[in-house]
Design a protein around this motif. Sequence first.
Motif, mmCIF file in Angstrom:
data_model
loop_
_atom_site.group_PDB
_atom_site.id
_atom_site.type_symbol
_atom_site.label_atom_id
_atom_site.label_comp_id
_atom_site.label_asym_id
_atom_site.label_seq_id
_atom_site.Cartn_x
_atom_site.Cartn_y
_atom_site.Cartn_z
ATOM 1 N N ARG A 1 -21.671 -12.154 38.241
ATOM 2 C CA ARG A 1 -21.034 -13.451 37.979
ATOM 3 C C ARG A 1 -19.621 -13.260 37.440
ATOM 4 O O ARG A 1 -18.690 -13.964 37.841
ATOM 5 C CB ARG A 1 -21.861 -14.266 36.985
ATOM 6 C CG ARG A 1 -21.185 -15.569 36.619
ATOM 7 C CD ARG A 1 -22.007 -16.480 35.751
ATOM 8 N NE ARG A 1 -21.232 -17.642 35.369
ATOM 9 C CZ ARG A 1 -21.702 -18.650 34.648
ATOM 10 N NH1 ARG A 1 -22.959 -18.637 34.241
ATOM 11 N NH2 ARG A 1 -20.928 -19.675 34.335
ATOM 12 N N ALA B 1 -17.294 -12.341 40.256
ATOM 13 C CA ALA B 1 -16.980 -13.481 41.112
ATOM 14 C C ALA B 1 -15.967 -14.406 40.450
ATOM 15 O O ALA B 1 -14.969 -14.794 41.066
ATOM 16 C CB ALA B 1 -18.256 -14.245 41.459
ATOM 17 N N GLU B 2 -16.202 -14.761 39.183
ATOM 18 C CA GLU B 2 -15.323 -15.712 38.512
ATOM 19 C C GLU B 2 -14.051 -15.046 37.998
ATOM 20 O O GLU B 2 -13.075 -15.733 37.702
ATOM 21 C CB GLU B 2 -16.096 -16.402 37.386
ATOM 22 C CG GLU B 2 -17.265 -17.222 37.932
ATOM 23 C CD GLU B 2 -18.093 -17.896 36.860
ATOM 24 O OE1 GLU B 2 -17.698 -17.888 35.677
ATOM 25 O OE2 GLU B 2 -19.174 -18.440 37.212
ATOM 26 N N SER C 1 -12.517 -12.772 39.928
ATOM 27 C CA SER C 1 -11.804 -12.447 41.174
ATOM 28 C C SER C 1 -11.445 -10.967 41.277
ATOM 29 O O SER C 1 -10.375 -10.618 41.765
ATOM 30 C CB SER C 1 -10.526 -13.291 41.300
ATOM 31 O OG SER C 1 -10.820 -14.653 41.324
ATOM 32 N N TYR D 1 -13.508 -7.237 42.219
ATOM 33 C CA TYR D 1 -14.748 -6.513 42.502
ATOM 34 C C TYR D 1 -14.653 -5.115 41.899
ATOM 35 O O TYR D 1 -14.122 -4.183 42.504
ATOM 36 C CB TYR D 1 -14.989 -6.421 44.007
ATOM 37 C CG TYR D 1 -16.388 -5.937 44.348
ATOM 38 C CD1 TYR D 1 -17.414 -6.846 44.591
ATOM 39 C CD2 TYR D 1 -16.689 -4.585 44.398
ATOM 40 C CE1 TYR D 1 -18.691 -6.430 44.879
ATOM 41 C CE2 TYR D 1 -17.961 -4.145 44.692
ATOM 42 C CZ TYR D 1 -18.965 -5.070 44.935
ATOM 43 O OH TYR D 1 -20.243 -4.640 45.212
ATOM 44 N N ALA E 1 -14.882 -13.204 32.162
ATOM 45 C CA ALA E 1 -14.131 -13.494 33.383
ATOM 46 C C ALA E 1 -12.638 -13.612 33.082
ATOM 47 O O ALA E 1 -11.788 -13.162 33.868
ATOM 48 C CB ALA E 1 -14.650 -14.785 34.024
ATOM 49 N N ARG F 1 -9.728 -11.316 34.720
ATOM 50 C CA ARG F 1 -8.567 -11.903 35.425
ATOM 51 C C ARG F 1 -7.257 -11.428 34.819
ATOM 52 O O ARG F 1 -6.282 -11.159 35.535
ATOM 53 C CB ARG F 1 -8.629 -13.426 35.359
ATOM 54 C CG ARG F 1 -9.595 -14.031 36.329
ATOM 55 C CD ARG F 1 -9.260 -15.493 36.532
ATOM 56 N NE ARG F 1 -10.394 -16.244 37.005
ATOM 57 C CZ ARG F 1 -10.378 -17.541 37.219
ATOM 58 N NH1 ARG F 1 -9.276 -18.227 36.966
ATOM 59 N NH2 ARG F 1 -11.452 -18.168 37.660
ATOM 60 N N THR G 1 -4.614 -16.897 44.023
ATOM 61 C CA THR G 1 -4.363 -16.143 42.792
ATOM 62 C C THR G 1 -2.891 -15.816 42.640
ATOM 63 O O THR G 1 -2.446 -15.404 41.564
ATOM 64 C CB THR G 1 -5.170 -14.832 42.770
ATOM 65 O OG1 THR G 1 -4.676 -13.937 43.775
ATOM 66 C CG2 THR G 1 -6.642 -15.103 43.001
ATOM 67 N N GLN H 1 -11.786 -20.332 48.384
ATOM 68 C CA GLN H 1 -11.375 -19.369 47.361
ATOM 69 C C GLN H 1 -11.558 -19.946 45.963
ATOM 70 O O GLN H 1 -12.092 -19.281 45.061
ATOM 71 C CB GLN H 1 -9.902 -18.992 47.556
ATOM 72 C CG GLN H 1 -9.618 -18.122 48.755
ATOM 73 C CD GLN H 1 -8.131 -17.853 48.893
ATOM 74 O OE1 GLN H 1 -7.500 -17.305 47.992
ATOM 75 N NE2 GLN H 1 -7.565 -18.246 50.019
ATOM 76 N N ARG I 1 -14.506 -18.654 42.948
ATOM 77 C CA ARG I 1 -14.257 -18.155 41.599
ATOM 78 C C ARG I 1 -14.369 -19.265 40.551
ATOM 79 O O ARG I 1 -13.973 -19.099 39.406
ATOM 80 C CB ARG I 1 -12.897 -17.473 41.516
ATOM 81 C CG ARG I 1 -11.683 -18.382 41.595
ATOM 82 C CD ARG I 1 -10.444 -17.518 41.633
ATOM 83 N NE ARG I 1 -9.288 -18.161 41.013
ATOM 84 C CZ ARG I 1 -8.358 -17.508 40.334
ATOM 85 N NH1 ARG I 1 -8.474 -16.220 40.132
ATOM 86 N NH2 ARG I 1 -7.323 -18.141 39.817
ATOM 87 N N VAL J 1 -19.737 -15.397 47.841
ATOM 88 C CA VAL J 1 -19.324 -14.950 46.509
ATOM 89 C C VAL J 1 -19.626 -13.471 46.356
ATOM 90 O O VAL J 1 -20.476 -12.904 47.041
ATOM 91 C CB VAL J 1 -20.040 -15.743 45.381
ATOM 92 C CG1 VAL J 1 -19.667 -17.206 45.434
ATOM 93 C CG2 VAL J 1 -21.549 -15.584 45.478
ATOM 94 N N ASP K 1 -12.292 -24.376 37.622
ATOM 95 C CA ASP K 1 -11.886 -23.077 37.094
ATOM 96 C C ASP K 1 -12.221 -22.994 35.610
ATOM 97 O O ASP K 1 -11.636 -23.697 34.790
ATOM 98 C CB ASP K 1 -10.381 -22.872 37.312
ATOM 99 C CG ASP K 1 -9.945 -21.450 37.050
ATOM 100 O OD1 ASP K 1 -10.135 -20.989 35.907
ATOM 101 O OD2 ASP K 1 -9.418 -20.812 37.960
#
Length: 377
Positions: free
Chosen positions: A47, A50-51, A53, A55, A75, A79, A186, A201, A205, A284, A326
Motif C-alpha cells: 500500500r 502504491a500511494e 508512487s 516501487y 507514503a 514520495r 508526479t 494515475q 496513488r 496498482v 491524494d
Amino acid sequence: MYVAAKGGEKAIGNAHRFLAERRRGDIRLPEVSVEQIREQLGLAVDRVMAEGSLYDRDLAALAVKQAQGDLVEAAFLLRAYRTTLPRFSPCPVLDTGRMRPLRRISAAYKDLPGGQVLGPTYDYSHRLLDFSLMEAQAAANVVYLVDKVGTLPSRMPRLTEILDSDGLVETPEPERDDEAAVPDITREPLEFPASRSARLQALARGDEGFLLGLAYSAQRGFGFQGHPFVGEIRMGYVPLEVEFPDESLKVRIGWILVTECVMLSRAVEAGACECGFVQGYGLVFGANERKAMAVALVDRALRSRELGEEVRYPAQDEEYVLRHCDNVESSGFVQHLKLPHYVDFQAELVHVRRVGKESEGGIDEGSSLAGSGQEGR
C-alpha cells in the motif's frame, strides 16, 4: 504538505528524541528489522509503494518502520524521497497479458480459459483470531509454494480479449500517439478535464479508504446505475522493460508485482456503447485487490460524462475525486491547522465580540483572553 514551524528549536529537538523513544518501544524487546517488515507486513508495504508512487519494497518497509506503522505518513516519506531520484528512461507500457499470476479470478465467468487461480487470499478465511501467531514459528515448518517467478503460470488470456473477439465489450482507444506522450502527474500539474491516463494515475496513488468510500457510494446508486461485474482480477508479476531508441531494443530489467482489475457494466444511456459492456479499470502496485477494485469502480463512475450519463454524484465529479483522493495533500492541509493561527483567531474573535456587542445580551469583553498577552502561551 505543510511542515513549516518557527521557533522553539530546543522543544522541537526534544520532541524528535521523544518520538524516537516511542518508535523504538520497550528496549527489552528485539527491534523489528526492515527485512521483517518487508517480508511479514507485505500488504502494508504494498500500500505504501502504491500511494508513495515508488516501487521499492525495502524503502517502503523503511518508511513503515520510521512512521511507526502510519501508512499515510510512510507514503509521504516515500514520495519525498522519490523527488530526489533522477529519471533515466520511460518504460514501454506494461503488458499485463504477459503477467505470471499468483492470483486470477473472475466473477463473470465460472469456466474462465486458463482456470480460476485462488492464490493467497483472505476471502475464504473465517476472520477468527489465530492465537498461534503469538508464538514464535519455526522456519523449518514453512513450505513455500512459489519462490520464483519462473515457476508461475505463463501467459493467460484476459477476459476482455475473449469478449472483444465476440464484439461484446468496448476497447477504448489508446490516448498515446506520436505527438502526445502519456502525462506524468508526479511532474506535471493535473489539468481538467483530465485524460483517462492522468485520472488512472491519480487514482492509483490515491488514498485507499477515500476511494473505497467513493466506490461504495457508486455501488449504492450514487455514481452510476447498473450492477458492476468483476470481469477479472489478476495479481502477479509483470516484466518491466526499458527501451533504447537508438538500437530499437527492449531489455527486461526485472519483474514487478501488480494487481489489475477490470469491472464490466452496461452503459446507462442507449447508444453510448454499441458493444454492450463498458469497462472500469484499476492497476496498482503490489498485492492490493481491494484498492484495484475501488479504482476500477471509480474509473467507471468518472466515465459517466463521456458515456452521456447524467453527472450528479461525488464519484462522478472528476475534479472533486482527483483533487481530494491524494492522502499526502489532504493530510497536509488538514494538519496545517495545528500550526500557529493566533492572528487569524484574534481577528475572528474581534468580529465575534463586535457582533455580540451589537446584539442584545452581548459578550463581556473583559472575560476573554483578548489583549491579555496569553494567546501565544
